[in-house]
Design a protein around this motif. Structure first.
Motif, PDB file in Angstrom:
ATOM      1  N   ALA A  15       0.830  -1.200   0.000  1.00  0.00           N
ATOM      2  CA  ALA A  15       0.000   0.000   0.000  1.00  0.00           C
ATOM      3  C   ALA A  15       0.866   1.252   0.000  1.00  0.00           C
ATOM      4  N   SER A  27      -8.552   3.163  -2.291  1.00  0.00           N
ATOM      5  CA  SER A  27      -7.694   3.382  -1.129  1.00  0.00           C
ATOM      6  C   SER A  27      -6.315   2.799  -1.431  1.00  0.00           C
ATOM      7  N   PRO A  28      -5.278   3.227  -0.720  1.00  0.00           N
ATOM      8  CA  PRO A  28      -3.947   2.635  -0.938  1.00  0.00           C
ATOM      9  C   PRO A  28      -3.951   1.117  -0.787  1.00  0.00           C
ATOM     10  N   ASP A  29      -4.704   0.600   0.188  1.00  0.00           N
ATOM     11  CA  ASP A  29      -4.761  -0.851   0.372  1.00  0.00           C
ATOM     12  C   ASP A  29      -5.453  -1.529  -0.807  1.00  0.00           C
ATOM     13  N   ALA A  32      -3.200  -1.588  -3.820  1.00  0.00           N
ATOM     14  CA  ALA A  32      -2.187  -2.644  -3.692  1.00  0.00           C
ATOM     15  C   ALA A  32      -2.795  -4.011  -3.978  1.00  0.00           C
TER      16      ALA A  32
END
Length: 231
Positions: A15, A27-29, A32
């Motif tokens: 992330a 979202s960053p998560d 990823a």
């Protein structure tokens, strides 16, 4: 030993470190996780190509090395080396040619639904004695594949990487140096939020099931974002 090698450039799906252009649409998560799906789909498709040795070149430190080792039986895993993308690709080709391969192609993980037939076509073109390089044009002005049968270092220097002029500059360098180049059909990278809405990514026949499942589970929220953000 096969004389053909396919090199895959990849990053550890962390992330905030991958697919950052998709944030805040994801979202960053989530970005990823999407990258992880794209990587695994790319790897599965590459593994199915016959008579090609797979080499995975990862970007990152010790943690990335641990993540990628053992990712697939018979896949050679090596770190990327170099200060920019051009230098890292040049060194990867140098490694492959040093191991005795005679036809080498490199791809990334940004086109999980790229037809395997395009990669096979690249190797078919490299078998032509009149062809020295093969480029797979990307719709953003770059290229999704580069194939060579000997190292041409000039193709990796003085290129504005990550720009819309990469392919044009590379073809111009090839022409200037007398390197005969062939082109594959164009394809696209998944880089921006708009790319997530491409209907091809939800095609059940696209050979990218993990990416397709990820996007299908978020299709309403993505569509909603674009409809509410339009002027």
């Amino acid at each position: 030993m096969t004389k053909r090698a396919l090199l895959i450039f990849a990053k550890e799906p962390m992330a905030g470190m991958v697919k950052t252009r998709l944030v805040p649409f994801l979202s960053p998560d989530a970005a990823a996780e999407l990258y992880r799906c794209m990587f695994l789909d790319t790897l599965a498709k590459a593994t199915a190509i016959k008579d090609v040795a797979l080499h995975l070149f990862y970007q990152g430190g010790v943690g990335a090395g641990h993540y990628f080792r053992g990712v697939g039986e018979g896949i050679t895993v090596l770190p990327q080396a170099g200060n920019d993308l051009g230098e890292r690709m040049q060194n990867a080709f140098l490694e492959a040619f040093g191991r005795g391969y005679r036809q080498v192609a490199i791809i990334g993980t940004d086109s999980p639904d790229l037809p395997a037939a395009y990669v096979e076509e690249a190797f078919a073109k490299l078998a032509d004695e009149h062809v020295q390089a093969v480029f797979g044009p990307s719709l953003d002005g770059g290229y999704y594949l580069l194939g060579l049968k000997q190292l041409h270092g000039e193709l990796f220097r003085n290129i504005a990487w990550s720009s819309s002029t990469v392919l044009g500059e590379s073809l111009a360098a090839a022409e200037r140096l007398g390197i005969s180049a062939a082109l594959l059909p164009p394809w696209y990278d998944v880089d921006t939020a708009a790319d997530l809405l491409r209907p091809e990514l939800l095609d059940p026949e696209n050979g990218a099931p993990l990416t397709r499942s990820f996007l299908a589970s978020r299709s309403l929220s993505l569509s909603g974002h674009f409809s509410t953000s339009s002027p």
